[in-house]
Design an enzyme around this catalytic site. Structure first.
Site: not given
Length: 393
Positions: A104, A314
């Site tokens: 992430c 993201m």
């Protein structure tokens, strides 16, 4: 009938970029959960509140979106010339599944601060005032990330005036550099081509750029799949047929990238690859109501995450965007106008983001030396998370 007491585990709830997650120090986890496996997965699922058929995460720390159903485990580094090991787990919302296949990028911005505050970074590397460069070993993708964490009076500075579209309030800026962001031993372009023709039964045949940088990503032209490129979450996420179509494209793209052997296997790796669609710049209104003029951006990008259109972008996909934009001939580069460049500003549902990359062609093969972006992060809550006992604990 007697029922066992809840388990109490030290934890910190943090925002990093446009994501939120529950952070743990490895040694604070119950001993059986300090190793990878079903016990750890069961614990993290219960922490987040998954699987939840109501898709609300009412009985857990998750936020029932791909951006807020995240867990992080940090530990003393196992690598030379690094400060901390960072393991990321993306928790599915309605399935009993934790995806460990990728990183992430947004929460990476919070890793340095958590590592410093948890005593995982050598104090001699932390200035009294200035910038602490935290050398992060990203365990999922086996890569180095450098987070530049601002320090004031010996403590992490979290407040500031840096504004990040997709985050309501300003905070301190954290520059994050993803070093050599392609997966170990993998080519930046797994098919060897900047652009391929992707054939998807029942959907069609269209151009695609497959790139392995930050996170494996499939880029397609918005116009080729019936979109403008300036769509918002409500345009996509309320359309079940569209979501199914994107997942079908993603599954066949994963096969083309060599990540899986059959499209059905995509269900077991929902976190990767990502799929995004690109378009030339256009004017639109961001989800905050902010007017974005076509002259403010180089291109439009919309990306899917865990089966839904992401509310912003993201961090790992932003790395892929940066790398692809800076390599002439990719669909991302062409949408931005083509040619050589070192950075781009792209539009996303929440606003804009500037990203940059250092790329070069060596013996006919493209390499990405690093990708850089700025995010922000802060602690939202710290203390203990409590969960009912799970099997194995």
């Amino acid at each position: 009938m007697a029922f066992p007491a809840q388990i109490k585990i030290p934890a910190t709830y943090m925002r990093g970029g446009t994501s939120k997650g529950v952070f743990f120090n490895l040694t604070d986890l119950p001993e059986a959960a300090q190793q990878p496996g079903p016990v750890r997965d069961a614990l993290l699922l219960r922490v987040i509140g998954s699987p939840d058929p109501y898709a609300k995460h009412t009985d857990g720390m998750g936020g029932a979106t791909s951006s807020t159903s995240k867990t992080v485990i940090l530990s003393k580094t196992t690598q030379a010339n690094h400060d901390v090991d960072y393991l990321f787990g993306q928790v599915a919302i309605n399935k009993p599944f934790v995806d460990w296949s990728g990183n992430c990028g947004n929460l990476t911005a919070a890793v340095g601060a958590f590592a410093i505050q948890s005593g995982l970074v050598d104090p001699t590397r932390i200035p009294e005032n200035g910038i602490a460069e935290v050398r992060i070993w990203q365990v999922n993708i086996q890569k180095t990330i450098i987070a530049k964490v601002p320090i004031r009076n010996g403590r992490v500075q979290e407040t500031g005036d840096f504004e990040l579209d997709g985050v309501t309030f300003p905070a301190a800026e954290v520059e994050v550099a993803f070093v050599d962001p392609s997966a170990p031993g993998e080519s930046v372009f797994p098919t060897g081509n900047l652009v391929d023709m992707l054939e998807v039964p029942g959907v069609g045949s269209f151009k695609a750029t497959f790139i392995n940088a930050g996170i494996p990503t499939i880029f397609v032209n918005a116009a080729d799949i019936g979109y403008r490129g300036d769509e918002m979450q409500s345009d996509i996420n309320s359309d079940s047929a569209a979501l199914e179509r994107f997942e079908t494209i993603r599954a066949h793209g994963a096969v083309a990238m060599g990540l899986i052997e059959h499209p059905d296997q995509a269900q077991s790796r929902a976190h990767t690859p990502k799929i995004a669609f690109v378009a030339p710049p256009s004017s639109y209104t961001a989800s905050s109501g902010k007017a974005i003029d076509a002259s403010d951006i180089d291109l439009q990008v919309r990306a899917m995450s865990m089966g839904q259109l992401h509310h912003a972008m993201m961090g790992t996909a932003a790395v892929a965007i940066a790398a692809a934009a800076c390599i002439p001939g990719t669909l991302v580069n062409l949408a931005a106008g083509g040619g050589e460049r070192q950075s781009v500003v792209f539009g996303h549902p929440s606003g804009t983001l500037k990203v940059g990359a250092q790329t070069e062609s060596v013996d006919g093969q493209w390499q990405v030396r690093q990708a850089i972006m700025s995010r922000s992060a802060r602690v939202l809550m710290e203390g203990w998370v409590r969960v009912p006992p799970v099997e194995g604990l």
